[in-house]
Write a protein that holds these residues in place. Structure first.
Motif, PDB file in Angstrom:
ATOM      1  N   LEU A  43      63.120  11.967  35.301  1.00 10.47           N
ATOM      2  CA  LEU A  43      62.382  12.956  36.091  1.00 10.47           C
ATOM      3  C   LEU A  43      62.834  12.934  37.547  1.00 10.47           C
ATOM      4  N   GLY A  44      63.053  11.749  38.098  1.00 15.06           N
ATOM      5  CA  GLY A  44      63.564  11.649  39.467  1.00 15.06           C
ATOM      6  C   GLY A  44      64.889  12.369  39.615  1.00 15.06           C
ATOM      7  N   GLN A  45      65.750  12.233  38.611  1.00 15.83           N
ATOM      8  CA  GLN A  45      67.044  12.921  38.644  1.00 15.83           C
ATOM      9  C   GLN A  45      66.864  14.428  38.512  1.00 15.83           C
ATOM     10  N   GLU A  46      65.944  14.848  37.658  1.00 12.42           N
ATOM     11  CA  GLU A  46      65.729  16.282  37.470  1.00 12.42           C
ATOM     12  C   GLU A  46      65.148  16.942  38.712  1.00 12.42           C
ATOM     13  N   PHE A  47      64.141  16.303  39.331  1.00  9.95           N
ATOM     14  CA  PHE A  47      63.585  16.859  40.568  1.00  9.95           C
ATOM     15  C   PHE A  47      64.612  16.812  41.690  1.00  9.95           C
ATOM     16  N   ASN A  48      65.414  15.744  41.728  1.00  6.97           N
ATOM     17  CA  ASN A  48      66.491  15.587  42.709  1.00  6.97           C
ATOM     18  C   ASN A  48      65.987  15.699  44.154  1.00  6.97           C
ATOM     19  N   LEU A  49      64.803  15.116  44.400  1.00  6.93           N
ATOM     20  CA  LEU A  49      64.257  15.041  45.751  1.00  6.93           C
ATOM     21  C   LEU A  49      64.436  13.610  46.249  1.00  6.93           C
ATOM     22  N   SER A  50      64.081  13.367  47.499  1.00  6.57           N
ATOM     23  CA  SER A  50      64.249  12.007  48.007  1.00  6.57           C
ATOM     24  C   SER A  50      63.390  11.016  47.230  1.00  6.57           C
ATOM     25  N   GLU A  51      62.164  11.422  46.810  1.00  9.15           N
ATOM     26  CA  GLU A  51      61.323  10.561  45.982  1.00  9.15           C
ATOM     27  C   GLU A  51      60.490  11.384  45.012  1.00  9.15           C
ATOM     28  N   THR A  52      60.159  10.725  43.890  1.00 10.93           N
ATOM     29  CA  THR A  52      59.234  11.244  42.899  1.00 10.93           C
ATOM     30  C   THR A  52      58.211  10.159  42.639  1.00 10.93           C
ATOM     31  N   ALA A  53      56.934  10.508  42.626  1.00  5.21           N
ATOM     32  CA  ALA A  53      55.861   9.544  42.370  1.00  5.21           C
ATOM     33  C   ALA A  53      55.228   9.831  41.019  1.00  5.21           C
ATOM     34  N   ALA A  54      54.942   8.773  40.258  1.00  2.93           N
ATOM     35  CA  ALA A  54      54.232   8.895  38.986  1.00  2.93           C
ATOM     36  C   ALA A  54      52.874   8.241  39.153  1.00  2.93           C
ATOM     37  N   VAL A  55      51.813   9.023  39.011  1.00  2.00           N
ATOM     38  CA  VAL A  55      50.454   8.496  39.100  1.00  2.00           C
ATOM     39  C   VAL A  55      50.106   7.934  37.733  1.00  2.00           C
ATOM     40  N   ARG A  56      49.866   6.623  37.698  1.00  2.00           N
ATOM     41  CA  ARG A  56      49.629   5.952  36.426  1.00  2.00           C
ATOM     42  C   ARG A  56      48.159   5.892  36.046  1.00  2.00           C
ATOM     43  N   GLU A  57      47.280   5.629  36.973  1.00  2.00           N
ATOM     44  CA  GLU A  57      45.852   5.523  36.692  1.00  2.00           C
ATOM     45  C   GLU A  57      45.098   6.035  37.908  1.00  2.00           C
ATOM     46  N   VAL A  58      44.041   6.735  37.687  1.00  2.89           N
ATOM     47  CA  VAL A  58      43.150   7.134  38.776  1.00  2.89           C
ATOM     48  C   VAL A  58      41.736   6.769  38.342  1.00  2.89           C
ATOM     49  N   GLU A  59      41.013   6.092  39.230  1.00  2.00           N
ATOM     50  CA  GLU A  59      39.630   5.734  38.922  1.00  2.00           C
ATOM     51  C   GLU A  59      38.790   5.809  40.183  1.00  2.00           C
ATOM     52  N   ALA A  60      37.487   5.877  39.979  1.00  2.00           N
ATOM     53  CA  ALA A  60      36.577   5.882  41.121  1.00  2.00           C
ATOM     54  C   ALA A  60      36.666   4.547  41.841  1.00  2.00           C
ATOM     55  N   HIS A  61      36.547   4.597  43.144  1.00  2.00           N
ATOM     56  CA  HIS A  61      36.605   3.425  44.015  1.00  2.00           C
ATOM     57  C   HIS A  61      35.537   3.660  45.082  1.00  2.00           C
ATOM     58  N   PRO A  62      34.892   2.632  45.618  1.00  2.00           N
ATOM     59  CA  PRO A  62      33.853   2.873  46.631  1.00  2.00           C
ATOM     60  C   PRO A  62      34.334   3.827  47.744  1.00  2.00           C
ATOM     61  N   GLY A  63      33.684   4.956  47.843  1.00  2.00           N
ATOM     62  CA  GLY A  63      34.025   5.932  48.872  1.00  2.00           C
ATOM     63  C   GLY A  63      35.174   6.848  48.525  1.00  2.00           C
ATOM     64  N   GLY A  64      35.759   6.720  47.332  1.00  2.00           N
ATOM     65  CA  GLY A  64      36.890   7.578  47.016  1.00  2.00           C
ATOM     66  C   GLY A  64      37.544   7.266  45.684  1.00  2.00           C
ATOM     67  N   LEU A  65      38.879   7.140  45.712  1.00  2.00           N
ATOM     68  CA  LEU A  65      39.681   6.939  44.508  1.00  2.00           C
ATOM     69  C   LEU A  65      40.599   5.733  44.658  1.00  2.00           C
ATOM     70  N   ARG A  66      40.978   5.164  43.534  1.00  5.23           N
ATOM     71  CA  ARG A  66      42.007   4.127  43.474  1.00  5.23           C
ATOM     72  C   ARG A  66      43.019   4.580  42.427  1.00  5.23           C
ATOM     73  N   ALA A  67      44.313   4.445  42.731  1.00 11.77           N
ATOM     74  CA  ALA A  67      45.353   4.842  41.784  1.00 11.77           C
ATOM     75  C   ALA A  67      46.540   3.896  41.862  1.00 11.77           C
ATOM     76  N   ARG A  68      47.181   3.701  40.729  1.00 13.94           N
ATOM     77  CA  ARG A  68      48.455   2.992  40.684  1.00 13.94           C
ATOM     78  C   ARG A  68      49.558   4.038  40.627  1.00 13.94           C
ATOM     79  N   VAL A  69      50.612   3.792  41.396  1.00 12.43           N
ATOM     80  CA  VAL A  69      51.687   4.771  41.526  1.00 12.43           C
ATOM     81  C   VAL A  69      53.032   4.059  41.422  1.00 12.43           C
ATOM     82  N   ARG A  70      53.955   4.645  40.666  1.00 10.03           N
ATOM     83  CA  ARG A  70      55.341   4.168  40.641  1.00 10.03           C
ATOM     84  C   ARG A  70      56.188   5.186  41.386  1.00 10.03           C
ATOM     85  N   LEU A  71      57.196   4.699  42.090  1.00 10.28           N
ATOM     86  CA  LEU A  71      58.018   5.533  42.969  1.00 10.28           C
ATOM     87  C   LEU A  71      59.483   5.472  42.547  1.00 10.28           C
TER      88      LEU A  71
END
Length: 112
Positions: A43-71
């Motif tokens: 996907l990084g090669q297909e987008f061919n931008l300086s970076e591509t981020a993959a959001v792995r998990e999103v969950e509620a966190h006090p006051g907002g969100l918590r997410a794991r991301v691969r770059l």
């Protein structure tokens, strides 16, 4: 491509600019938990931008969100990088509405 890659939701962002097409470009793949490193690299090669981020998990966190991301670039996975983390946080806050705070974890923090 396999089924996981056929149904991905992605967004493009212009980080560090309020003017479209004038910021640092970033591709963000939502719900990327099922993607392995090889698929993300493709996907990084297909987008061919300086970076591509993959959001792995999103969950509620006090006051907002918590997410794991691969770059990824078109050639390597990054343990951490500022521009894609800031852009991903902004897109997640917008996508999930009421989030006032977004906590992102990149691979550099996972080994702690």
């Amino acid at each position: 491509m396999n089924d996981a890659m056929d149904t991905l939701a992605d967004e493009l962002a212009d980080v560090f600019s309020a003017v479209p097409h004038q910021g640092n470009q970033l591709a963000v793949v939502h719900e990327g938990a099922d993607l392995d490193g090889r698929q993300m690299q493709r996907l990084g090669q297909e987008f061919n931008l300086s970076e591509t981020a993959a959001v792995r998990e999103v969950e509620a966190h006090p006051g907002g969100l918590r997410a794991r991301v691969r770059l990824f670039t078109a050639t390597v996975e990054l343990p951490i990088a500022g521009h894609p983390l800031l852009g991903t946080a902004a897109l997640l806050a917008h996508r999930h509405g009421q989030a006032r705070k977004v906590l992102l974890e990149a691979p550099a923090a996972w080994s702690r």
